[in-house]
Design an enzyme around this catalytic site. Structure first.
Site, PDB file in Angstrom:
ATOM      1  N   HIS A 126       0.851  -1.200   0.000  1.00 10.92           N
ATOM      2  CA  HIS A 126       0.000   0.000   0.000  1.00 10.92           C
ATOM      3  C   HIS A 126       0.879   1.238   0.000  1.00 10.92           C
ATOM      4  O   HIS A 126       1.919   1.295   0.661  1.00 10.92           O
ATOM      5  CB  HIS A 126      -1.004  -0.020   1.153  1.00 10.92           C
ATOM      6  CG  HIS A 126      -0.468   0.311   2.502  1.00 10.92           C
ATOM      7  ND1 HIS A 126      -0.372   1.602   2.984  1.00 10.92           N
ATOM      8  CD2 HIS A 126      -0.032  -0.480   3.517  1.00 10.92           C
ATOM      9  CE1 HIS A 126       0.091   1.591   4.220  1.00 10.92           C
ATOM     10  NE2 HIS A 126       0.315   0.336   4.577  1.00 10.92           N
ATOM     11  N   ASP A 138       5.744   2.997   7.038  1.00 11.12           N
ATOM     12  CA  ASP A 138       4.399   2.465   6.804  1.00 11.12           C
ATOM     13  C   ASP A 138       3.652   3.351   5.797  1.00 11.12           C
ATOM     14  O   ASP A 138       2.970   4.275   6.196  1.00 11.12           O
ATOM     15  CB  ASP A 138       3.632   2.405   8.129  1.00 11.12           C
ATOM     16  CG  ASP A 138       2.267   1.779   8.000  1.00 11.12           C
ATOM     17  OD1 ASP A 138       2.006   1.130   6.970  1.00 11.12           O
ATOM     18  OD2 ASP A 138       1.453   1.940   8.930  1.00 11.12           O
ATOM     19  N   GLU A 172      -5.393   1.782   2.078  1.00 11.50           N
ATOM     20  CA  GLU A 172      -5.213   0.638   2.982  1.00 11.50           C
ATOM     21  C   GLU A 172      -5.480   1.047   4.417  1.00 11.50           C
ATOM     22  O   GLU A 172      -6.069   0.292   5.198  1.00 11.50           O
ATOM     23  CB  GLU A 172      -3.792   0.073   2.836  1.00 11.50           C
ATOM     24  CG  GLU A 172      -3.532  -1.216   3.614  1.00 11.50           C
ATOM     25  CD  GLU A 172      -3.020  -1.015   5.036  1.00 11.50           C
ATOM     26  OE1 GLU A 172      -2.852  -2.028   5.748  1.00 11.50           O
ATOM     27  OE2 GLU A 172      -2.776   0.146   5.438  1.00 11.50           O
ATOM     28  N   GLU A 173      -5.045   2.253   4.754  1.00 13.59           N
ATOM     29  CA  GLU A 173      -5.169   2.718   6.135  1.00 13.59           C
ATOM     30  C   GLU A 173      -6.631   2.954   6.543  1.00 13.59           C
ATOM     31  O   GLU A 173      -6.924   3.103   7.726  1.00 13.59           O
ATOM     32  CB  GLU A 173      -4.355   4.000   6.341  1.00 13.59           C
ATOM     33  CG  GLU A 173      -2.852   3.843   6.119  1.00 13.59           C
ATOM     34  CD  GLU A 173      -2.168   2.992   7.183  1.00 13.59           C
ATOM     35  OE1 GLU A 173      -2.859   2.458   8.063  1.00 13.59           O
ATOM     36  OE2 GLU A 173      -0.931   2.864   7.129  1.00 13.59           O
ATOM     37  N   ASP A 201       4.428  -4.882   3.667  1.00 15.89           N
ATOM     38  CA  ASP A 201       3.878  -3.760   4.423  1.00 15.89           C
ATOM     39  C   ASP A 201       4.739  -3.554   5.665  1.00 15.89           C
ATOM     40  O   ASP A 201       4.667  -4.334   6.610  1.00 15.89           O
ATOM     41  CB  ASP A 201       2.422  -4.070   4.810  1.00 15.89           C
ATOM     42  CG  ASP A 201       1.710  -2.875   5.429  1.00 15.89           C
ATOM     43  OD1 ASP A 201       2.369  -1.845   5.657  1.00 15.89           O
ATOM     44  OD2 ASP A 201       0.497  -2.984   5.671  1.00 15.89           O
ATOM     45  N   HIS A 288       2.374   5.154  12.707  1.00 16.28           N
ATOM     46  CA  HIS A 288       1.212   6.034  12.535  1.00 16.28           C
ATOM     47  C   HIS A 288       1.413   7.394  13.207  1.00 16.28           C
ATOM     48  O   HIS A 288       0.462   7.995  13.710  1.00 16.28           O
ATOM     49  CB  HIS A 288      -0.058   5.360  13.063  1.00 16.28           C
ATOM     50  CG  HIS A 288      -0.611   4.338  12.118  1.00 16.28           C
ATOM     51  ND1 HIS A 288      -1.843   3.743  12.310  1.00 16.28           N
ATOM     52  CD2 HIS A 288      -0.112   3.788  10.978  1.00 16.28           C
ATOM     53  CE1 HIS A 288      -2.066   2.879  11.330  1.00 16.28           C
ATOM     54  NE2 HIS A 288      -1.027   2.893  10.507  1.00 16.28           N
TER      55      HIS A 288
END
Length: 439
Positions: A126, A138, A172-173, A201, A288
């Site tokens: 992603h 990420d 994706e998130e 990922d 994140h």
């Protein structure tokens, strides 16, 4: 990586330690010659190239409000960057659009010409970040590694038996939206042609682990065997099991697998002893968060995992092409390398050929060693001529798994060729795992 759903309990993965003593004791060199078709080794994926892609993704985020999230300008700029690279490399690319949370999303699909259209091997990652930050680990890390592997396919003009397809997923998130859209809109006849999907990922976590998905046994074994060849133990990936873009493929019966270096779970003392790093800290403390920048990458993990991506693509695409002249001579017997001691050799005997060796003789070297900066590695021709392959470079890195190219056109092809290795400093040990010449 999206971990918004409830976590499942971590499973315990038992990892066998390498028992080098038994492997090394009394191993006598034994060469085998296998004329004819051979599997081409995957090329080394240059770490500098992968990091250059990450630098571009960071710059895109910085210029677009600090992130590359779905529906934001930074995501579209990321897609445009990847697409331009692939278009220039000869891929057939397509943008697939979908709508999520009131905004247009994009998947990028890239097909490499050739291969069996009824046997499609896919690899994907992603490309979107969360809104909180630029998302360089990420999942810039997986996206950059897949991109550079695709570009390596082009540079090599690789002609695999299976058809290769690469993908970069949007949203994706927000719950695997892009990959779900792709799979759900893939006609059943096309789904049946997908022989496997590989997902990457988060593969450059700053306090990394080496996790392998335990889904399709063949794909899982491919990754495990690769890392075992580097002397790196792996564990089964459970932190985000089923929570990345392989899940939609798995749910419709397509074989899946992949790699992961860890998110916000805490590295245990046992894992730190096995892999290095810091116990009691998350694999990725910037998961994140705004600090998921280019400073949030472990180069060693990114390098190893990027090479593993290429290895899987080359291996699982059913062997690729036959080397132009096709004859392979290999010695797979382990030869111990004495610490700060005398040189040792692994040899192969070439016979039945006419003329000289190739101007581009391929020399595949697989050496397991804990400090390659100690090593001098030479190819010794039958007449005693020496071709240096590596002279105490690489510092504290471990293991040499590499294909060298030697201009041996002045050497007679037939005779005993030797890989000679000498450890010239104290405290680190290893062994020759295998040595191969391709004529």
């Amino acid at each position: 990586m999206n971990l918004s759903v409830l976590r499942v309990p971590r499973r315990t993965a038992a990892v066998a330690a390498l028992a080098l003593a038994g492997l090394l004791a009394g191993a006598a060199p034994a060469a085998t010659a296998a004329p004819g078709p051979a599997v081409l080794a995957a090329p080394d994926i240059p770490l500098a190239n992968v990091k250059a892609h990450l630098t571009q993704l960071q710059s895109i985020a910085t210029s677009n409000g600090g992130n590359r999230a779905h529906g934001r300008t930074g995501y579209r700029a990321s897609i445009d960057y990847v697409k331009a690279k692939l278009d220039a490399a000869g891929y057939t690319t397509a943008l697939q659009t979908f709508t999520s949370s009131g905004a247009t999303g994009y998947n990028l699909i890239a097909d490499w010409p050739g291969g069996d259209a009824n046997q499609v091997l896919m690899a994907g990652s992603h490309l979107d970040s969360v809104t909180a930050g630029p998302g360089i680990n990420d999942n810039g890390s997986g996206s950059a590694a897949v991109l550079e592997t695709a570009l390596a396919v082009s540079r090599a003009q690789f002609k695999p038996d299976k058809h290769l397809r690469f993908a970069w997923w949007g949203a994706e998130e927000l719950g695997l939206v892009g990959s779900k859209y792709y799979v759900n809109n893939l006609p059943s006849a096309e789904r049946s042609k997908v022989a496997g999907y590989l997902n990457f990922d988060m593969i450059g976590s700053p306090n990394p682990g080496y996790f392998v998905y335990d889904d399709d046994p063949t794909i899982e074994k491919t990754f495990k065997d690769y890392f075992a060849g580097l002397g790196i133990p792996t564990e089964i990936e459970t932190e985000g099991d089923g929570r990345s873009d392989h899940a939609p493929f798995k749910n419709v019966g397509i074989p899946v697998g992949g790699l992961f270096s860890g998110a916000d779970y805490t590295k245990t003392a046992a894992q730190a002893q096995k892999w290095g790093g810091t116990s009691g800290q998350a694999f990725d403390r910037c998961y994140h968060a705004s600090c998921d920048t280019t400073a949030n990458i472990n180069d060693t993990a990114l390098d190893r995992n990027s090479d593993a991506v290429a290895h899987a693509i080359w291996t699982l695409s059913a062997g690729g092409t036959t080397p132009p002249t096709g004859d392979v001579y290999e010695n797979t017997a382990d030869v111990a390398i004495p610490d700060n001691g005398a040189a040792v050799t692994s040899s192969v005997t070439v016979s039945g050929r006419t003329g000289n060796a190739p101007a581009a003789l391929k020399v595949d070297v697989n050496i397991v060693h804990t400090y390659i900066g100690d090593l001098v590695v030479d190819l010794v021709a039958p007449d005693g001529s020496v071709y240096n392959l590596q002279n105490r470079t690489g510092g504290s890195a471990d293991n040499i798994v590499k294909t060298f190219t030697v201009n041996a056109s002045s050497e007679a092809a037939n005779g005993a060729w030797k890989l000679r290795v000498q450890d010239k400093a104290a405290q680190d040990t290893g062994y020759i795992n295998s040595f191969k010449l391709t004529f």
